[in-house]
Enzyme design. Structure first.
Site, PDB file in Angstrom:
ATOM      1  N   PHE A 130       0.866  -1.184   0.000  1.00  0.00           N
ATOM      2  CA  PHE A 130       0.000   0.000   0.000  1.00  0.00           C
ATOM      3  C   PHE A 130       0.903   1.235   0.000  1.00  0.00           C
ATOM      4  O   PHE A 130       1.729   1.394   0.909  1.00  0.00           O
ATOM      5  CB  PHE A 130      -0.869  -0.038   1.261  1.00  0.00           C
ATOM      6  CG  PHE A 130      -1.985   0.953   1.275  1.00  0.00           C
ATOM      7  CD1 PHE A 130      -2.971   0.942   0.300  1.00  0.00           C
ATOM      8  CD2 PHE A 130      -2.070   1.903   2.289  1.00  0.00           C
ATOM      9  CE1 PHE A 130      -4.015   1.852   0.334  1.00  0.00           C
ATOM     10  CE2 PHE A 130      -3.121   2.813   2.326  1.00  0.00           C
ATOM     11  CZ  PHE A 130      -4.085   2.789   1.344  1.00  0.00           C
ATOM     12  N   ASP A 201       1.324  -5.027   8.640  1.00  0.00           N
ATOM     13  CA  ASP A 201       0.136  -4.193   8.498  1.00  0.00           C
ATOM     14  C   ASP A 201      -1.043  -5.143   8.260  1.00  0.00           C
ATOM     15  O   ASP A 201      -1.065  -5.880   7.264  1.00  0.00           O
ATOM     16  CB  ASP A 201       0.313  -3.219   7.325  1.00  0.00           C
ATOM     17  CG  ASP A 201      -0.856  -2.238   7.217  1.00  0.00           C
ATOM     18  OD1 ASP A 201      -1.980  -2.597   7.616  1.00  0.00           O
ATOM     19  OD2 ASP A 201      -0.648  -1.128   6.708  1.00  0.00           O
ATOM     20  N   TYR A 226     -11.713   0.872  10.363  1.00  0.00           N
ATOM     21  CA  TYR A 226     -12.906   1.174   9.560  1.00  0.00           C
ATOM     22  C   TYR A 226     -13.154   0.173   8.434  1.00  0.00           C
ATOM     23  O   TYR A 226     -14.118   0.316   7.706  1.00  0.00           O
ATOM     24  CB  TYR A 226     -12.841   2.602   8.995  1.00  0.00           C
ATOM     25  CG  TYR A 226     -11.575   2.962   8.239  1.00  0.00           C
ATOM     26  CD1 TYR A 226     -11.364   2.542   6.937  1.00  0.00           C
ATOM     27  CD2 TYR A 226     -10.581   3.733   8.838  1.00  0.00           C
ATOM     28  CE1 TYR A 226     -10.203   2.876   6.258  1.00  0.00           C
ATOM     29  CE2 TYR A 226      -9.420   4.077   8.177  1.00  0.00           C
ATOM     30  CZ  TYR A 226      -9.236   3.642   6.874  1.00  0.00           C
ATOM     31  OH  TYR A 226      -8.085   3.964   6.223  1.00  0.00           O
ATOM     32  N   LYS A 227     -12.301  -0.835   8.301  1.00  0.00           N
ATOM     33  CA  LYS A 227     -12.509  -1.826   7.241  1.00  0.00           C
ATOM     34  C   LYS A 227     -13.335  -2.987   7.812  1.00  0.00           C
ATOM     35  O   LYS A 227     -14.511  -2.824   8.084  1.00  0.00           O
ATOM     36  CB  LYS A 227     -11.162  -2.265   6.675  1.00  0.00           C
ATOM     37  CG  LYS A 227     -10.488  -1.123   5.894  1.00  0.00           C
ATOM     38  CD  LYS A 227      -9.081  -1.401   5.473  1.00  0.00           C
ATOM     39  CE  LYS A 227      -8.542  -0.223   4.652  1.00  0.00           C
ATOM     40  NZ  LYS A 227      -7.085  -0.137   4.657  1.00  0.00           N
ATOM     41  N   ARG A 375     -12.194  -4.305  -7.338  1.00  0.00           N
ATOM     42  CA  ARG A 375     -12.053  -5.081  -6.098  1.00  0.00           C
ATOM     43  C   ARG A 375     -13.415  -5.492  -5.563  1.00  0.00           C
ATOM     44  O   ARG A 375     -14.334  -4.682  -5.496  1.00  0.00           O
ATOM     45  CB  ARG A 375     -11.408  -4.226  -5.000  1.00  0.00           C
ATOM     46  CG  ARG A 375      -9.944  -4.063  -5.094  1.00  0.00           C
ATOM     47  CD  ARG A 375      -9.350  -3.616  -3.759  1.00  0.00           C
ATOM     48  NE  ARG A 375     -10.022  -2.482  -3.132  1.00  0.00           N
ATOM     49  CZ  ARG A 375      -9.622  -1.913  -2.011  1.00  0.00           C
ATOM     50  NH1 ARG A 375      -8.561  -2.374  -1.379  1.00  0.00           N
ATOM     51  NH2 ARG A 375     -10.266  -0.882  -1.507  1.00  0.00           N
TER      52      ARG A 375
END
Ligand SMILES: *Cc1c(COP(=O)(O)O)cnc(C)c1O
Length: 416
Positions: A130, A201, A226-227, A375
């Site tokens: 990322f 991560d 928040y995922k 995705r």
């Protein structure tokens, strides 16, 4: 010729009917008719969150005011919630804490990892990590005077690149764009064998795949609220520091909440014991309370069942891809092999952006990652099997009709 025996919608309906996780769906306030594949970007709203926040705001904050720090235990929320997340990631009590954002937490634990290996100069990561994680590493390298090197390799080269120049192997467990999952245990052991540390991560792993950080001997980790943890937009993040390192590390953001006695107001910084020393400033109680509802809900579910359903959903999605989508110019980006995949399936297509926009118009929410990736994240607590059938049917329909070519789908937007 199709590779798979013909699948029918009623096969998917039968899977829904027998799904042990099906009751969790009603615990989320999802809009009627919407098919949501984006819980890996912004998780859905748990039904309990609104009432919990209303109580916090109106009663605890509104009526109790500053007394709430003690009376409602706000002051210990980072640790309390951290330990709940710790159960989801296989940490020991006292190894996980909630604070700040994933980016800021990464900065802190990466700095700590470098402190523990003062003779070594290399942060090893992968080019396809990322990008924000790499930006943080770049910034830290610059701040430390440019003596360190951020060394980037391809995902399949990581293992061979771990040598005795490496201070820390900094990896994202599940890749955001491909869904590819590293073998956390093996790479951690490999790092240790070379005298390096392992920093993970878990943004696309926590709440999505079973994790056993302590058992794997992971040194540091960060992850996102928040995922898959359904904490709400911009929810606080977490960090993990293995117990044996805690007394040796200092945070580069030495704020008062990480102080041994914040309310003594002493001159001079003395770190708190344990993972608490990783805190900087005052925790965001409203945001953490929302996250706590999401985490509590996740803890009610059996992670093994979550993983089993996620893998079955992905497998079916890929079968439907073979049957209906591959002929339209889509390629499968994610690994076919289940052990190498997180909880998402990604497709690439040269026209990925307008295709995803058209799909949104059909009430199917996935997302797009430049340059060409569509995705589809699987959140087994609320995503049904029949929805997968319907989503692929919608996508195939858009390709068949050429609807994606409409001018309105070509425009750019700020957040993809
Ligand atoms: C989502 C995500 C982040 C998010 O970082 P923020 O500080 O919340 O913006 C970080 N790393 C990875 C790998 C992610 O997927």
């Amino acid at each position: 010729m199709d590779q798979h025996p013909a699948l029918r919608r009623k096969d998917f309906e039968a899977l829904d009917a027998g799904d042990p996780l099906r009751p969790f769906r009603a615990r989320f306030a999802l809009p009627q008719g919407l098919i949501y594949f984006n819980g890996n970007s912004l998780g859905a709203l748990p039904r309990d969150t609104s009432a919990r926040l209303a109580r916090l705001v109106e009663q605890e904050w509104g009526q109790d005011l500053v007394r709430g720090w003690n009376a409602h235990g706000w002051v210990d929320l980072p640790q309390r919630l951290g330990d709940k997340i710790g159960r989801l990631i296989g940490a020991l009590p006292g190894e996980t804490i909630v604070a700040d954002s994933t980016s800021v937490n990464l900065f802190k634990v990466l700095a700590m990892a470098l402190q523990l290996r003062p003779q070594r100069r290399v942060i090893l990561s992968e080019r396809s990590n990322f990008p924000a994680d790499l930006y943080i590493a770049e910034g830290l390298v610059e701040l430390l005077g440019g003596r360190h090197e951020l060394r980037l390799v391809e995902p399949d080269e990581v293992e061979a690149a771990i040598d005795d120049s490496v201070a820390v192997v900094m990896l994202t467990h599940v890749n955001y764009r491909s869904g590819q999952m590293h073998d956390l245990k093996r790479l951690t052991a490999k790092a240790h064998a070379a005298g390096a540390l392992a920093l993970w991560d878990l943004a696309h792993s926590a709440g999505a795949v079973p994790l056993a950080l302590a058992e794997a001997g992971a040194d540091f980790a960060v992850g996102c609220g928040y995922k898959f943890l359904n904490g709400g937009p911009g929810a606080p993040a977490f960090l993990y520091i293995a117990e044996q390192h805690q007394a040796q590390v200092r945070t580069p953001l030495s704020g008062w909440f990480g102080h041994l006695r914040p309310f003594a107001f002493d001159t001079g910084y003395v770190p708190a014991a344990g993972v608490t020393r990783a805190l900087a400033g005052t925790p965001s109680i409203i945001a953490m309370t929302a996250l706590e509802v999401g985490v509590d809900l996740m803890l009610e579910a059996d992670m093994a069942l979550i993983r089993e359903k996620s893998l079955r959903q992905a497998e079916l999605f890929m079968q439907l891809f073979d049957m209906q989508l591959s002929r339209h110019g889509f390629e499968l980006v994610s690994p076919r092999e289940a052990t190498q995949r997180g909880s998402q399936v990604c497709l690439s297509h040269a026209q990925g952006w307008p295709i995803m926009r058209a799909l949104h118009q059909h009430g199917v929410i996935g997302d797009f990652r430049a340059p060409d990736v569509l995705r589809f994240g699987f959140c087994p607590l609320y995503l049904g099997y029949t929805e997968i059938w319907d989503a692929v049917a919608a996508l195939a329909g858009i390709m068949h009709s050429g609807e994606w070519q409409r001018a309105e789908y070509q425009q750019a937007v700020k957040v993809t």
